[in-house]
Design an enzyme around this catalytic site. Structure first.
Site, PDB file in Angstrom:
ATOM      1  N   TYR A  33      -7.566 -32.143 -62.147  1.00  0.00           N
ATOM      2  CA  TYR A  33      -7.821 -30.944 -62.936  1.00  0.00           C
ATOM      3  C   TYR A  33      -6.621 -30.013 -62.941  1.00  0.00           C
ATOM      4  O   TYR A  33      -5.681 -30.195 -62.168  1.00  0.00           O
ATOM      5  CB  TYR A  33      -9.070 -30.217 -62.428  1.00  0.00           C
ATOM      6  CG  TYR A  33      -8.902 -29.447 -61.125  1.00  0.00           C
ATOM      7  CD1 TYR A  33      -8.773 -30.109 -59.912  1.00  0.00           C
ATOM      8  CD2 TYR A  33      -8.877 -28.051 -61.115  1.00  0.00           C
ATOM      9  CE1 TYR A  33      -8.630 -29.405 -58.730  1.00  0.00           C
ATOM     10  CE2 TYR A  33      -8.738 -27.339 -59.929  1.00  0.00           C
ATOM     11  CZ  TYR A  33      -8.617 -28.023 -58.740  1.00  0.00           C
ATOM     12  OH  TYR A  33      -8.467 -27.317 -57.570  1.00  0.00           O
ATOM     13  N   LYS A 147      -3.748 -33.170 -57.709  1.00  0.00           N
ATOM     14  CA  LYS A 147      -4.773 -32.114 -57.869  1.00  0.00           C
ATOM     15  C   LYS A 147      -6.109 -32.744 -58.242  1.00  0.00           C
ATOM     16  O   LYS A 147      -6.537 -32.685 -59.399  1.00  0.00           O
ATOM     17  CB  LYS A 147      -4.307 -31.088 -58.915  1.00  0.00           C
ATOM     18  CG  LYS A 147      -5.051 -29.755 -58.843  1.00  0.00           C
ATOM     19  CD  LYS A 147      -4.313 -28.697 -59.624  1.00  0.00           C
ATOM     20  CE  LYS A 147      -5.106 -27.415 -59.790  1.00  0.00           C
ATOM     21  NZ  LYS A 147      -5.502 -26.762 -58.560  1.00  0.00           N
ATOM     22  N   GLU A 179      -1.617 -24.822 -46.258  1.00  0.00           N
ATOM     23  CA  GLU A 179      -1.760 -23.889 -47.391  1.00  0.00           C
ATOM     24  C   GLU A 179      -3.120 -23.217 -47.283  1.00  0.00           C
ATOM     25  O   GLU A 179      -3.848 -23.435 -46.317  1.00  0.00           O
ATOM     26  CB  GLU A 179      -1.597 -24.630 -48.722  1.00  0.00           C
ATOM     27  CG  GLU A 179      -2.578 -25.777 -48.895  1.00  0.00           C
ATOM     28  CD  GLU A 179      -2.315 -26.634 -50.124  1.00  0.00           C
ATOM     29  OE1 GLU A 179      -1.785 -26.132 -51.123  1.00  0.00           O
ATOM     30  OE2 GLU A 179      -2.667 -27.827 -50.082  1.00  0.00           O
ATOM     31  N   LEU A 203      -0.446 -28.861 -52.235  1.00  0.00           N
ATOM     32  CA  LEU A 203      -0.362 -28.905 -53.688  1.00  0.00           C
ATOM     33  C   LEU A 203       0.921 -28.176 -54.113  1.00  0.00           C
ATOM     34  O   LEU A 203       1.234 -27.112 -53.577  1.00  0.00           O
ATOM     35  CB  LEU A 203      -1.569 -28.227 -54.331  1.00  0.00           C
ATOM     36  CG  LEU A 203      -1.559 -28.368 -55.851  1.00  0.00           C
ATOM     37  CD1 LEU A 203      -1.922 -29.787 -56.269  1.00  0.00           C
ATOM     38  CD2 LEU A 203      -2.487 -27.374 -56.506  1.00  0.00           C
TER      39      LEU A 203
HETATM   40  N1  PDD Z   1      -6.106 -23.801 -57.113  1.00  0.00           N
HETATM   41  N2  PDD Z   1      -3.072 -25.160 -53.249  1.00  0.00           N
HETATM   42  C1  PDD Z   1      -4.305 -25.564 -53.552  1.00  0.00           C
HETATM   43  C2  PDD Z   1      -5.043 -26.392 -52.559  1.00  0.00           C
HETATM   44  C3  PDD Z   1      -4.896 -25.193 -54.781  1.00  0.00           C
HETATM   45  O1  PDD Z   1      -6.135 -25.607 -55.082  1.00  0.00           O
HETATM   46  C4  PDD Z   1      -4.165 -24.372 -55.679  1.00  0.00           C
HETATM   47  C5  PDD Z   1      -4.720 -23.961 -57.007  1.00  0.00           C
HETATM   48  C6  PDD Z   1      -2.867 -23.963 -55.313  1.00  0.00           C
HETATM   49  C7  PDD Z   1      -2.019 -23.112 -56.214  1.00  0.00           C
HETATM   50  O2  PDD Z   1      -1.571 -23.847 -57.340  1.00  0.00           O
HETATM   51  P1  PDD Z   1      -1.256 -23.101 -58.719  1.00  0.00           P
HETATM   52  O3  PDD Z   1      -0.260 -22.040 -58.405  1.00  0.00           O
HETATM   53  O4  PDD Z   1      -0.682 -24.158 -59.569  1.00  0.00           O
HETATM   54  O5  PDD Z   1      -2.552 -22.526 -59.230  1.00  0.00           O
HETATM   55  C8  PDD Z   1      -2.350 -24.379 -54.097  1.00  0.00           C
HETATM   56  C9  PDD Z   1      -6.702 -23.502 -58.381  1.00  0.00           C
HETATM   57  C10 PDD Z   1      -6.325 -22.173 -58.911  1.00  0.00           C
HETATM   58  C11 PDD Z   1      -8.214 -23.711 -58.296  1.00  0.00           C
HETATM   59  O6  PDD Z   1      -8.584 -24.715 -57.715  1.00  0.00           O
HETATM   60  O7  PDD Z   1      -8.990 -22.908 -58.828  1.00  0.00           O
END
Ligand code: PDD
Length: 283
Positions: A33, A147, A179, A203
């Site tokens: 996703y 992801k 993270e 991620l």
């Molecule tokens: N989550 N690390 C994890 C485990 C994440 O699920 C996310 C993003 C990030 C940050 O990635 P980005 O900057 O590309 O949004 C880091 C999204 C926002 C979610 O699951 O809703």
């Protein structure tokens, strides 16, 4: 009011949208996703999200359901149809529907689902006041750079944080922070921004990439390496980044105040720069 959502080529009212019970996303979390933020009706860093989606699909030998141009057109139509000024577009690709089998099925069309969420992203209490996090063991699988939709571990993490009276959790493996449950984690010490280096352990955040680029352009020092919770507690500042929070200060870790317990100047400045610069390139 019902949203218009997208499912496999059709725009539908959300209550009419259907996916097979044999969809491998449902049976095996065999799907990936992306979440892209929308400000002023425009997409933030759309090309970055498309690049990461292609990488996630490639790592799982999953077919790409539509071209990037078609994907962009679907995003735009959903933003228009649902009148999204500020919020998120969620997109999910799964391997598709096939009789249950651990092996990947052949010749199956991937499923594509998108929907929007109206959400205040800019003026939030979390951004103004900062958030409290607790540390918990990182129990996720070993390919966090993909992801995938297997989000039970982060859900359990958010529930553990809530039970402890905190807003979120930072995940710890072998003594080091990987993270946040749904965001990347940072500390600031002596003006230097420290965040874990990219690998399969985390991620590769699209917001992370942009924020580190803006920080370096603003002559801020960045060090990409793992850090411990003890080091974080001694830091001057801490913060997280993600598409839904942008840059959000962390003011408490495991009950210990970070700095003076209020959002720090580096996190506040980075949030400002991120919003200013991302708005300029939003599409
Ligand atoms: N989550 N690390 C994890 C485990 C994440 O699920 C996310 C993003 C990030 C940050 O990635 P980005 O900057 O590309 O949004 C880091 C999204 C926002 C979610 O699951 O809703």
């Amino acid at each position: 009011m019902s949203r218009t959502v997208y499912v496999n080529g059709e725009y539908l009212p959300e209550e009419d949208a259907k996916i097979s019970i044999f969809d491998r996303g449902f049976l095996m979390a065999d799907g990936v996703y992306e979440v892209t933020s929308v400000l002023d009706g425009k997409l933030l860093d759309f090309p970055g999200h498309m690049t990461r989606l292609a990488r996630s699909l490639g790592e799982l030998d999953m077919d790409t359901p539509v071209t990037d141009a078609e994907m962009e057109a679907i995003h735009r139509e959903l933003i228009r149809a649902n009148d999204i000024d500020e919020g998120l577009v969620y997109l999910q690709v799964t391997r598709g529907a096939a009789d249950r089998d651990f092996h990947y099925p052949e010749g199956v069309k991937p499923s594509l689902v998108l929907f929007t969420q109206k959400k205040t992203l800019t003026e939030t209490p979390a951004a103004t006041n900062g958030i409290k996090v607790v540390s918990i063991p990182d129990i996720r699988w070993g390919r966090r750079d993909i992801k995938t939709v297997q989000l039970l571990a982060p859900s359990m993490g958010k529930m553990a944080a809530k039970a402890a009276g905190a807003d979120d959790a930072w995940l710890v493996e072998d003594g080091f922070v990987t993270e946040g449950t749904s965001n990347n984690a940072y500390i600031v010490k002596g003006g230097k921004i420290i965040t874990r280096n990219l690998s399969t352990d985390i991620l590769h955040g699209i917001t992370r990439a942009a924020v580190l680029r803006f920080a370096r352009e603003a002559q801020m020092e960045v060090e990409e390496r793992p850090f411990t919770i003890d080091e974080a507690k001694e830091a001057d500042e801490a913060f997280i980044t993600s598409a839904s929070t942008f840059v959000c200060p962390v003011v408490e870790i495991d009950g210990a105040k970070i700095g003076d317990g209020t959002p720090g100047p580096v996190a506040r400045r980075l949030r400002e720069i991120y919003l200013e610069e991302s708005r300029k390139t939003a599409t």
